[in-house]
Design a protein around this motif. Structure first.
Motif, PDB file in Angstrom:
ATOM      1  N   LYS A   1      -1.646  10.444  -1.304  1.00 48.92           N
ATOM      2  CA  LYS A   1      -1.805   8.995  -1.467  1.00 48.92           C
ATOM      3  C   LYS A   1      -3.166   8.696  -2.080  1.00 48.92           C
ATOM      4  CE  LYS A   1      -1.667   4.833   1.469  1.00 48.92           C
ATOM      5  NZ  LYS A   1      -3.037   4.364   1.290  1.00 48.92           N
TER       6      LYS A   1
ATOM      7  N   GLU B   1       1.117   5.629  -4.102  1.00 55.06           N
ATOM      8  CA  GLU B   1       1.479   5.211  -2.751  1.00 55.06           C
ATOM      9  C   GLU B   1       2.741   5.984  -2.331  1.00 55.06           C
ATOM     10  OE1 GLU B   1       2.056   1.001  -2.922  1.00 55.06           O
ATOM     11  OE2 GLU B   1      -0.047   0.589  -3.434  1.00 55.06           O
ATOM     12  N   ARG B   2       2.945   6.058  -0.997  1.00 54.07           N
ATOM     13  CA  ARG B   2       4.098   6.816  -0.504  1.00 54.07           C
ATOM     14  C   ARG B   2       5.400   6.253  -1.065  1.00 54.07           C
ATOM     15  NH1 ARG B   2       0.699   6.914   4.077  1.00 54.07           N
ATOM     16  NH2 ARG B   2      -0.190   8.992   4.286  1.00 54.07           N
TER      17      ARG B   2
END
Lengths: 113, 114
Positions: free
Chosen positions: A15, A83-84
């Protein structure tokens, strides 16, 4: 002849990191497309190039996503501050021109930890 | 808002029988429809398409039917073969986007058993 190729086939990142995904279209194809396929979903349109210019980037989810095709052939999809939720298979396709069949590559599986 | 819907996530058929995969759409601007087939770890492969000026298009074992009034299309595979086992995606596009922007459904996994 060779089909659409994409590298890497798999990418694992953390991330917040920056990633680049590459697409080599079929030789001579003027149109190039990026799609994203999340788990359990169909491919979702991101951006379309005609030659070197982005003709339609309406599918890019936000300004962390950017794509280039500087010489009208190879394209790179760039994702900043991953981002995840960016985890997905990123598919590239090319076609000979407008309104023609799109040929897809095998995709890059991106995993953001 | 899902503009292209494939309400059956999976379908099992015996070899030699007919497979019917269904697709519904909501956007009346769509005027070109495609079916793609996808094997694991590969990209989608174009199968067959149909323009909104037609109601049927046939290519070998594959036939696509379009019902514009119902905003519904279906893919028929006859006879089904084990090698047809894959995920099938319905996709649609519109002339006002130059037919470039494909909108996909969520896919139907077809399993053809010997």
């Amino acid at each position: 002849g060779a089909g659409v190729s994409q590298t890497p086939s798999n990418k694992v990142t953390e991330k917040g990191k920056y990633v680049e995904l590459r697409c080599d279209p079929i030789s001579g194809h003027t149109a190039l497309y990026w799609y994203r396929q999340s788990l359990g979903q169909g491919p979702e349109f991101l951006i379309y190039f005609q030659g070197t210019g982005a003709a339609d980037d309406s599918g890019l989810p936000n300004d962390r996503f950017f794509a280039v095709r500087p010489e009208g052939s190879v394209s790179t999809l760039k994702i900043q501050r991953t981002e995840r939720g960016d985890s997905a298979v990123y598919l590239c396709a090319s076609s000979q021109g407008a309104a023609n069949e799109q040929f897809f590559g095998p995709g890059t599986r991106l995993t953001v930890l | 808002d899902q503009q292209v819907k494939q309400n059956s996530p999976s379908l099992s058929v015996q070899e030699g029988r007919i497979s019917i995969l269904n697709c519904d759409y909501t956007n009346s601007m769509f005027d070109y429809f495609l079916w793609y087939k996808k094997y694991p770890a590969e990209g989608p492969t174009f199968l067959i398409s149909i323009s909104s000026i037609k109601d049927k298009n046939e290519d070998g074992r594959f036939t696509v039917f379009l019902n514009k009034s119902a905003k519904h299309l279906s893919l028929h595979i006859v006879p089904s073969q084990p090698g047809d086992s894959a995920v099938y995606f319905c996709a649609a596009s519109a002339q006002d986007t130059g037919f470039q922007k494909l909108v996909f459904g969520t896919g139907t996994r077809l399993l053809v058993s010997p």
